[in-house]
Design an enzyme around this catalytic site. Structure first.
Site, short mmCIF file in Angstrom:
data_model
loop_
_atom_site.label_atom_id
_atom_site.label_comp_id
_atom_site.label_asym_id
_atom_site.label_seq_id
_atom_site.Cartn_x
_atom_site.Cartn_y
_atom_site.Cartn_z
N THR A 122 20.84 1.11 7.56
CA THR A 122 20.39 2.34 7.97
C THR A 122 19.28 2.98 6.74
O THR A 122 19.40 2.54 5.46
CB THR A 122 21.26 3.53 8.07
OG1 THR A 122 20.63 4.87 8.10
CG2 THR A 122 22.28 3.65 6.95
N ASP A 123 18.22 3.65 7.02
CA ASP A 123 17.64 4.00 6.14
C ASP A 123 18.28 5.33 5.17
O ASP A 123 17.69 5.56 4.19
CB ASP A 123 16.16 4.93 6.90
CG ASP A 123 16.61 6.08 7.84
OD1 ASP A 123 17.63 6.30 7.98
OD2 ASP A 123 15.37 6.84 8.10
N GLU A 124 19.38 5.70 5.66
CA GLU A 124 19.90 6.81 4.94
C GLU A 124 20.47 6.10 3.48
O GLU A 124 21.02 6.99 2.50
CB GLU A 124 21.09 7.30 5.58
CG GLU A 124 20.50 7.98 7.08
CD GLU A 124 21.50 8.94 7.69
OE1 GLU A 124 22.39 9.40 7.16
OE2 GLU A 124 21.17 9.03 9.01
N TYR A 133 28.88 8.78 4.80
CA TYR A 133 28.51 7.96 5.66
C TYR A 133 27.40 6.85 5.05
O TYR A 133 27.51 5.39 4.94
CB TYR A 133 27.85 8.49 6.62
CG TYR A 133 26.94 7.48 7.63
CD1 TYR A 133 27.41 6.61 8.26
CD2 TYR A 133 25.48 7.84 7.66
CE1 TYR A 133 26.54 5.78 9.01
CE2 TYR A 133 24.73 7.09 8.43
CZ TYR A 133 25.33 5.69 9.13
OH TYR A 133 24.49 5.09 9.69
N LYS A 175 27.61 2.89 4.05
CA LYS A 175 26.88 1.94 4.57
C LYS A 175 26.16 1.11 3.66
O LYS A 175 25.79 -0.03 3.69
CB LYS A 175 25.56 2.64 5.50
CG LYS A 175 26.32 3.32 6.84
CD LYS A 175 26.51 2.28 7.83
CE LYS A 175 25.57 1.22 8.54
NZ LYS A 175 26.06 0.33 9.61
#
Ligand code: NAD
Ligand code: TYD
Length: 334
Positions: free
Chosen positions: A124-126, A148, A152
């Site tokens: 994810t970009d997060e 989260y 990831k």
């Protein structure tokens, strides 16, 4: 006939991806391994479940036994399985570390043992964290800021390590915020559309000026296909759409399209550690010939229409445990 193992295929993006795979490669075989957590829903694949080339297996990616049962003969693994909601990761980080890190390890081990031809880790970009100005490139350092995104990031780098250390043909994607049909109504867009349809409040965190780059889920599915076919082993590919919007802009768009009053907006306590802005440079995947084909407005209008026309899908989800979560989390009734 190519055999795919899609994990987390009963969730939002995974189910859209299985539908995409089966229409794009009608001769392929798909196994969907999903634990069916609160976010997994077989109704997401109601139109697919009877097909002879599709098989659903209920199981946990952390369970070595089931993973080793489904892996033999698989050509390509696409790992979507994850705990995926930032707000829930703040209350229960353990579930995230278990699935998003340990689960990835179990899949990687089995993929190595059975010699899969490609392992696609959906990151994810997060993982980059927040950025005030400019956009992250694949080579930028990871600064995840929620349990989260940190878990990831662990899964993302673990997958990379299996390429470097064992030569497993891994590719990693980091996509921005998705929207579209079959998204669990705890996430911003489906929550706000379904609340607005029922004339309920739309709870905006903080000042509503946090920015996300929104991509239609079908564009994401096509991008994964391109990376799975054309991506170089060991590489990361950012996937974005150039639709940076504040949460207020998203909220006003939904209300206006549904003809609902702005008075439904309520400002609530901010999410702790709330990332201000996500932004990706996705020039690298553009170099593989991919770009989004859906405009933000067209995709949002389709999405709003889908939730308006498919109450059968989301109404039953907004009950039971969900209502308790909602009450606890927002300190208000739904
Ligand atoms: P989702 O929460 O809708 O679906 C997750 C699915 O994984 C569910 O079907 C759930 O039952 C399953 N699952 C959870 N734990 C499992 C386990 N231990 N074993 C097997 N199955 C398990 O999530 P989503 O929005 O579809 O996201 C899919 C993937 O894409 C995730 O890895 C997420 O991090 C990533 N991602 C999501 C977005 C987004 O905007 N939604 C953006 C970028 C990346
Ligand atoms: P979300 O859909 O949870 O995705 P993520 O946090 O992974 O980006 O949230 C998108 C944005 O919307 C984020 O800035 C938090 C905000 N938000 C609200 O303002 N109110 C809400 O009720 C929710 C669920 C999210």
């Amino acid at each position: 006939m190519e055999k795919f193992l899609v994990t987390g295929g009963a969730g939002f993006i995974g189910s859209n991806f299985i539908r995409y795979l089966i229409s794009r490669y009608p001769g392929c075989h798909v196994i969907n391994l999903d634990k069916l957590t609160y976010a997994g829903n077989l109704n997401n694949l109601r139109d697919i479940c009877g097909l002879p080339n599709y098989r659903f297996v209920r199981g946990d990616i952390c369970d070595e036994k089931v993973v080793n049962e489904v892996m033999p003969g698989v050509d390509i693994v696409i790992n979507f399985a994850a705990e995926s909601h930032v707000d829930r990761s703040i209350g229960s980080p353990g579930d995230f570390i278990r699935t998003d890190v340990f689960g990835v390890y179990v899949l990687l081990e089995a993929a190595k043992r059975y010699g899969v031809k490609k392992f696609v880790q959906i990151s994810t970009d997060e993982v980059y964290g927040s950025i005030e100005a400019g956009s992250f490139k694949e080579t930028d350092p990871l600064m995840p800021s929620s349990p989260y995104s940190a878990s990831k990031a662990g899964g993302d780098r673990l997958a990379y390590s299996y390429y470097v250390t064992y030569g497993l043909p891994v590719v990693i994607t980091r996509c921005s915020n998705n929207f579209g049909p079959y998204q669990y109504p705890e996430k911003l867009i489906p929550l706000f559309i379904t609340n607005a349809l029922d004339d309920k409040e739309l709870p905006i965190y903080g000042d509503g000026l946090n920015v996300r780059d929104w991509i239609y889920v079908e564009d994401h599915c096509r991008a994964i296909d391109v990376v799975m076919r054309e991506g170089k082993d060991g590489e990361v590919y950012n996937i974005g759409a150039g639709n940076e919007k504040t949460n207020l802009e998203i909220t006003e768009y939904i209300l206006d399209r549904l003809g609902k009053p702005r008075s439904l907006m309520v400002f609530v306590k901010d999410r702790p550690g709330h990332d201000r802005r996500y932004s990706l440079d996705w020039g690298k995947i553009r170099g593989l010939g991919w770009e989004p084909i859906h405009s933000f407005e067209e995709a949002m209008d389709r999405t709003i229409e889908w939730y308006r026309d498919n109450r059968w899908w989301w109404e039953p989800l907004k009950s039971g445990e969900y209502l308790e979560y909602y009450r606890r989390h927002y300190q208000r009734e739904l």
